[in-house]
Design a protein around this motif. Structure first.
Motif, PDB file in Angstrom:
ATOM      1  N   HIS A 117       0.857  -1.189   0.000  1.00  0.00           N
ATOM      2  CA  HIS A 117       0.000   0.000   0.000  1.00  0.00           C
ATOM      3  C   HIS A 117       0.889   1.233   0.000  1.00  0.00           C
ATOM      4  O   HIS A 117       1.944   1.238   0.624  1.00  0.00           O
ATOM      5  CB  HIS A 117      -0.904   0.010   1.238  1.00  0.00           C
ATOM      6  N   THR A 118       0.416   2.298  -0.674  1.00  0.00           N
ATOM      7  CA  THR A 118       1.231   3.514  -0.766  1.00  0.00           C
ATOM      8  C   THR A 118       1.052   4.387   0.481  1.00  0.00           C
ATOM      9  O   THR A 118       0.050   4.293   1.199  1.00  0.00           O
ATOM     10  CB  THR A 118       0.844   4.366  -1.986  1.00  0.00           C
ATOM     11  N   VAL A 119       2.033   5.237   0.667  1.00  0.00           N
ATOM     12  CA  VAL A 119       1.990   6.198   1.768  1.00  0.00           C
ATOM     13  C   VAL A 119       0.732   7.049   1.678  1.00  0.00           C
ATOM     14  O   VAL A 119       0.028   7.259   2.660  1.00  0.00           O
ATOM     15  CB  VAL A 119       3.257   7.084   1.724  1.00  0.00           C
ATOM     16  N   ASN A 120       0.432   7.532   0.466  1.00  0.00           N
ATOM     17  CA  ASN A 120      -0.755   8.365   0.279  1.00  0.00           C
ATOM     18  C   ASN A 120      -2.020   7.636   0.693  1.00  0.00           C
ATOM     19  O   ASN A 120      -2.898   8.194   1.361  1.00  0.00           O
ATOM     20  CB  ASN A 120      -0.890   8.741  -1.202  1.00  0.00           C
ATOM     21  N   TRP A 121      -2.172   6.386   0.268  1.00  0.00           N
ATOM     22  CA  TRP A 121      -3.353   5.604   0.614  1.00  0.00           C
ATOM     23  C   TRP A 121      -3.467   5.486   2.124  1.00  0.00           C
ATOM     24  O   TRP A 121      -4.522   5.693   2.716  1.00  0.00           O
ATOM     25  CB  TRP A 121      -3.250   4.203  -0.025  1.00  0.00           C
ATOM     26  N   TRP A 122      -2.355   5.168   2.743  1.00  0.00           N
ATOM     27  CA  TRP A 122      -2.339   4.929   4.178  1.00  0.00           C
ATOM     28  C   TRP A 122      -2.700   6.198   4.947  1.00  0.00           C
ATOM     29  O   TRP A 122      -3.488   6.170   5.894  1.00  0.00           O
ATOM     30  CB  TRP A 122      -0.938   4.439   4.569  1.00  0.00           C
ATOM     31  N   GLU A 123      -2.141   7.328   4.507  1.00  0.00           N
ATOM     32  CA  GLU A 123      -2.373   8.575   5.238  1.00  0.00           C
ATOM     33  C   GLU A 123      -3.796   9.080   5.066  1.00  0.00           C
ATOM     34  O   GLU A 123      -4.307   9.813   5.895  1.00  0.00           O
ATOM     35  CB  GLU A 123      -1.348   9.624   4.805  1.00  0.00           C
ATOM     36  N   LYS A 124      -4.426   8.706   3.932  1.00  0.00           N
ATOM     37  CA  LYS A 124      -5.820   9.100   3.747  1.00  0.00           C
ATOM     38  C   LYS A 124      -6.748   8.160   4.512  1.00  0.00           C
ATOM     39  O   LYS A 124      -7.776   8.575   5.034  1.00  0.00           O
ATOM     40  CB  LYS A 124      -6.188   9.073   2.255  1.00  0.00           C
ATOM     41  N   THR A 125      -6.386   6.867   4.560  1.00  0.00           N
ATOM     42  CA  THR A 125      -7.293   5.857   5.099  1.00  0.00           C
ATOM     43  C   THR A 125      -7.228   5.768   6.622  1.00  0.00           C
ATOM     44  O   THR A 125      -8.252   5.666   7.294  1.00  0.00           O
ATOM     45  CB  THR A 125      -6.949   4.483   4.474  1.00  0.00           C
ATOM     46  N   ARG A 126      -6.009   5.795   7.146  1.00  0.00           N
ATOM     47  CA  ARG A 126      -5.820   5.547   8.570  1.00  0.00           C
ATOM     48  C   ARG A 126      -6.658   6.453   9.477  1.00  0.00           C
ATOM     49  O   ARG A 126      -7.394   5.963  10.338  1.00  0.00           O
ATOM     50  CB  ARG A 126      -4.340   5.675   8.921  1.00  0.00           C
ATOM     51  N   PRO A 127      -6.595   7.809   9.281  1.00  0.00           N
ATOM     52  CA  PRO A 127      -7.345   8.659  10.223  1.00  0.00           C
ATOM     53  C   PRO A 127      -8.855   8.440  10.134  1.00  0.00           C
ATOM     54  O   PRO A 127      -9.547   8.522  11.144  1.00  0.00           O
ATOM     55  CB  PRO A 127      -6.956  10.083   9.820  1.00  0.00           C
ATOM     56  N   LYS A 128      -9.358   8.131   8.928  1.00  0.00           N
ATOM     57  CA  LYS A 128     -10.804   7.935   8.790  1.00  0.00           C
ATOM     58  C   LYS A 128     -11.239   6.679   9.541  1.00  0.00           C
ATOM     59  O   LYS A 128     -12.290   6.660  10.175  1.00  0.00           O
ATOM     60  CB  LYS A 128     -11.183   7.832   7.314  1.00  0.00           C
ATOM     61  N   LEU A 129     -10.434   5.619   9.460  1.00  0.00           N
ATOM     62  CA  LEU A 129     -10.770   4.403  10.199  1.00  0.00           C
ATOM     63  C   LEU A 129     -10.575   4.616  11.696  1.00  0.00           C
ATOM     64  O   LEU A 129     -11.355   4.107  12.510  1.00  0.00           O
ATOM     65  CB  LEU A 129      -9.907   3.234   9.692  1.00  0.00           C
ATOM     66  N   ALA A 130      -9.539   5.374  12.024  1.00  0.00           N
ATOM     67  CA  ALA A 130      -9.246   5.611  13.443  1.00  0.00           C
ATOM     68  C   ALA A 130     -10.431   6.274  14.141  1.00  0.00           C
ATOM     69  O   ALA A 130     -10.754   5.950  15.282  1.00  0.00           O
ATOM     70  CB  ALA A 130      -7.990   6.463  13.580  1.00  0.00           C
ATOM     71  N   LYS A 131     -11.090   7.182  13.410  1.00  0.00           N
ATOM     72  CA  LYS A 131     -12.260   7.867  13.977  1.00  0.00           C
ATOM     73  C   LYS A 131     -13.310   6.866  14.439  1.00  0.00           C
ATOM     74  O   LYS A 131     -14.064   7.119  15.370  1.00  0.00           O
ATOM     75  CB  LYS A 131     -12.899   8.779  12.921  1.00  0.00           C
ATOM     76  N   ALA A 132     -13.410   5.742  13.723  1.00  0.00           N
ATOM     77  CA  ALA A 132     -14.407   4.718  14.053  1.00  0.00           C
ATOM     78  C   ALA A 132     -13.813   3.626  14.942  1.00  0.00           C
ATOM     79  O   ALA A 132     -14.411   2.567  15.106  1.00  0.00           O
ATOM     80  CB  ALA A 132     -14.967   4.118  12.763  1.00  0.00           C
ATOM     81  N   GLY A 133     -12.621   3.872  15.468  1.00  0.00           N
ATOM     82  CA  GLY A 133     -12.021   2.893  16.367  1.00  0.00           C
ATOM     83  C   GLY A 133     -11.402   1.702  15.666  1.00  0.00           C
ATOM     84  O   GLY A 133     -11.102   0.686  16.297  1.00  0.00           O
TER      85      GLY A 133
END
Lengths: 601, 601
Positions: A117-133
């Motif tokens: 997975h690319t850095v960009n994908w990870w940085e966009k995806t991680r915080p959104k999932l983190a919000k939902a725990g």
């Protein structure tokens, strides 16, 4: 392979996830370089689910699993993947994030392979999932690999030097220019993750993936012109010994991590392209203490601007490719009359003609040989199940290209089989008008492909038609048939077109269930010689592709005098260039196929 | 005002900075709302330096000072500003940051007024300066205001309701839709900083700045439809009492800070537009504990999509504006023959004709009345020193517009004075071809202005010509003559054109020192009724502006039959619409001015 095999693979992966305490795992269709073609070892998505498309992702949870695919693969995925095991979702319209959030109302731990997975994908995806725990857990060794008992090893194709007579620029000079860019940006080193960029930089080619002569490899380039190349030594043939010169050192792939650590320990400022680099690389650099500078891969732009030698090679490759295409089209006309040609046979015959050309190495992508309604499937590839006869009253669309040592080609022609309908002729002519408009535009320095895109679409728009793909992509020099950073597309792109860039010009028109039309030439950006008095320096395109456009599909009355002149001039050039290279019967066919429209005005 | 006055003002500001321990201070040409027109109180840059352009910034250090201006104001700044006191630098090419870094090799403390700079500017500038040890210090009370003894007070122009017969949509409905958007984005409140957005939302108009009926005001809109408006009560006329309704509360401007604190204390998620909001607002919200959501001003897009009533108003306003223009052009033809017309007299006469129109309130911007070489100055404004006679063999360019209660207009015509040269005719015709190409395009839903821009430029590009400005800007409804978020420009813009948006179409061609050509109509986006069978829903433009295009400048042979038809049809529409509204002699002139080209084919 049966559905049951895939079912048991899914079960095995789930057991492995349970052993590791993971609630889920992401299986993208990608390798460590995020390339379009991946080696067999990286076909994890196909191994797990059966889905063989070139883009997609599976998500495996304890009790559910889904495949995310885009619109072009909807039907294929449903045919290949078991709907007892997987839900089918749209990669863009049904985003992964909302699906995961719905699946884990109380949060969860979802694993991913940080190499895929690319850095960009990870940085966009991680915080959104983190919000939902939901925590994205980078998993060091891929759990799917752990259950894939006979997973192929990494490819070990020979790496060869790519001669100066093809590149026109010694690798030392490219490395020096790159180092200068790094120094100007106050960057100590750049981690190069794109095999085509590394191949360009070091003037080497490989064979680790189909259709593109890539050596799968990473490299670190330093601001003092040194390059560390991470590649299995057994891939390097004897002719590479003297090729690299003193500035390039070769290290085993396993040494990459330690090399990144060293960059960090030296407190270097290290450049990385977050759009293409794997998360693993960034994590390792950050952990080691490097300062990260994000920027586009510094090889991409200079690689896109072909040298004079590369352009001369492209012209020569296109002459040979044109000869193959003319022989094919001539053969096709006879074969259709004789009856019994199907898509796969046509594609085979075209490959045979290409193989006769000097310096031919491979196709540049799997040929799209599409009869009738299959032509409306933009990413069509013929299979035993889909193979159609070329039948009278239909259109045949053939999109194909070759990898020659001196250049990469990509051309699409749409051919009337028998007598075309009036609607086919009108729409083909609208596509042709768009193609000509883009082929003939003169534009100021600084213009991007996004600005020009509308020129190819407007004649279709005037008839309330459009096509749902880009108008043009960059093309490499005996490298990837799709390369950046330039693009001609509706989507914004900030990269100005520069002299030497090669792009496709491929508007189309598709009627689902009936037929597809596309006309594609490659064209190179060049400085416009004839600038008006008082005007500014301008750029224009030089058409590289040499193959007749089927005049049986041209509705003459819809062309303006200027457009007719363009078609006549183009056909004269095709004729005068290729006739001397053809045997008499193909030459005679080409004379007829490229006759001037002027006589019918 | 003499240079000496500005010199002593600079000295006074420096003394004030020394008192406050600042090494420098930034003086931008902006107010708290970042608008194009600012009130007299905010003309700090002009007061300090003498520079009266509409964009720029002064930087005052202990021993040096500079004005940063863009290319269009180079000459004007040198004429207005003392080069003994100030260096002259280019706003884009000589960035502020590198100048400051060079001026402070050992770091420094540079003050700025957090009300006069946007969040985006601050976030881009601060880290770059911080790297060089330069600290940007937000200064609570502007030190320039402290030494500007007779600084004008904030404007207190009356705020009036804007009737439903002009807006077509009650403010309650707009507020409810906005609240719904906020709830969908899980945002508790949005801080509205754009006066035109607030005026649109609450159906009010004001008069705090020239040429645009803006009430300078801030507002907070909540997800329950409530709006808190921060405005001096003395600006509210009696007819506003019943206008707002129960959901809108009025507070003094000084109460804004406490209101932002309250949002923070309630731990609300608060939306703000970082592109336009002042740093002060963000700082206050963050300090109070609010969660910040960055997003484009939520009024911008719905304001841009005019209601049916606003579009009907625009058509009516354009009829009146067309009458004024025709009377003016008719008068101009006679006045030139009689001799002795200059730029300022022409602009005055045009204003007189506009004043005769119903519902006329003001110009929508200072008229560009430019003879001969002044036409090549894109942002020209006539002054006593620059005023030129309209002379035979020259071109006269007039770019002007009106603020009518039912709509805002903006139109440019280029007129041949005497006999134009062949070059003028050719270039005018190329500009016209570009204008027609953009006026007639049909495009799919989702298309942006950036995609269409090339259509207006291509005929010029073909002749190695171009123009160095955008092709089209959004236009408000009795609001700003320049409004977003849509734009037709080379620069990427992601905002799709939507039905009801009004845009200008204004390609041009400029020969410095000789002449300028521009043809500008306003056009509204609408759904295309005639869609081809099998095609998709498309959009197109409806031309709103009604004024003859000077056919003396049209080189007929360069127009295609389609382009000639467009011009004839447009002129027929202008004639048939305006002749009944004109007195006989102007009507007769219009009949001639709009005669069909067909007869001369």
């Amino acid at each position: 392979m049966t559905i049951d095999d895939h079912h048991s693979r899914l079960a095995a992966l789930r057991a492995e996830l349970a052993r590791r305490g993971l609630d889920g795992f992401l299986v993208p269709r990608s390798d460590e370089h995020q390339g379009e073609y991946v080696p067999a070892r990286a076909e994890r998505l196909a191994w797990l689910t059966g889905f063989t498309g070139s883009a997609g992702m599976a998500v495996v949870l304890t009790g559910r699993a889904a495949v995310f695919i885009d619109g072009r693969y909807t039907l294929q995925a449903r045919a290949e993947v078991s709907d007892r095991d997987y839900e089918f979702l749209h990669l863009v319209e049904d985003p992964l994030i909302s699906w995961l959030v719905a699946a884990f109302p109380c949060g969860g731990r979802v694993g991913f392979d940080p190499w895929l997975h690319t850095v960009n994908w990870w940085e966009k995806t991680r915080p959104k999932l983190a919000k939902a725990g939901i925590v994205l857990v980078a998993v060091g060794d891929n759990p799917l690999d752990a259950v894939w008992s006979n997973q192929p090893p990494p490819p070990l194709a020979q790496v060869r030097p790519h001669a100066l007579s093809f590149t026109g620029c010694p690798a030392e000079i490219k490395r020096a220019a790159l180092a200068e860019t790094l120094r100007a940006n106050r960057v100590g080193a750049v981690v190069l993750t794109q095999p085509d960029g590394i191949a360009w930089l070091l003037n080497i080619r490989g064979g680790d993936v189909p259709r593109t002569p890539l050596p799968l490899t990473f490299a670190i380039a330093f601001d003092d012109c040194r390059v560390e190349l991470f590649i299995d030594r057994c891939k390097l043939g004897p002719d590479l010994a003297g090729h690299f010169g003193p500035g390039v050192t070769v290290h085993p792939p396993q040494a990459l991590g330690a090399a990144l650590d060293r960059l960090g320990h030296e407190r270097l400022s290290v450049q990385i392209d977050a759009v293409t680099a794997a998360v693993w690389l960034l994590d390792r650099l950050v952990a080691a203490g490097a300062t990260i500078e994000r920027a586009t891969d510094p090889c991409a732009l200079p690689k896109a601007c072909k040298s004079a030698v590369e352009l001369e090679g492209a012209r020569a490759a296109h002459r040979r490719d044109g000869v193959a295409l003319v022989r094919f089209l001539h053969w096709l006309e006879g074969a259709v009359i004789r009856g019994g040609v199907n898509e796969s046979a046509a594609a085979e015959r075209l490959l045979d003609f290409r193989r006769e050309g000097e310096l031919f190495c491979d196709l540049s992508f799997d040929t799209i040989s599409a009869a009738g309604p299959n032509g409306a499937i933009v990413h069509y590839r013929v299979t035993a199940a889909s193979d159609r006869q070329l039948e009278p009253g239909s259109l045949y669309l053939v999109d194909s290209g070759g990898q020659y040592l001196d250049g990469t080609t990509d051309v699409t022609r749409t051919i009337a089989i028998g007598v075309p309908s009036a609607e086919m002729r009108v729409r083909f002519t609208l596509v042709l008008k768009g193609h000509i408009s883009l082929a003939t535009v003169r534009f100021p320095i600084g213009t991007t492909g996004s600005q020009l895109d509308v020129l190819a679409r407007r004649p279709l728009w005037d008839a309330s038609l459009d096509y749902d793909h880009g108008t043009g992509h960059g093309v490499g020099s005996y490298l990837s048939v799709h390369e950046g950073p330039q693009r001609i597309s509706k989507r914004p792109n900030q990269v100005a077109l520069r002299p030497g860039m090669i792009l496709s010009n491929e508007p189309g028109c598709y009627v689902p269930g009936a037929y597809g039309i596309r006309i594609e030439n490659l064209q190179a950006v060049r400085v416009c010689k004839a600038s008006a008095v008082g005007g500014q320096a301008m750029l224009e395109f030089e058409t590289l592709t040499l193959a007749p456009i089927d005049i049986a599909l041209v509705e003459y009355g819809l062309l303006s005098p200027t457009e007719r002149d363009w078609l006549d001039c183009y056909h004269r050039r095709v004729r005068e260039t290729l006739v001397p290279l053809l045997e008499p019967d193909a030459a005679a066919w080409l004379e007829t196929a490229t006759r001037a429209l002027g006589i019918r005005r």
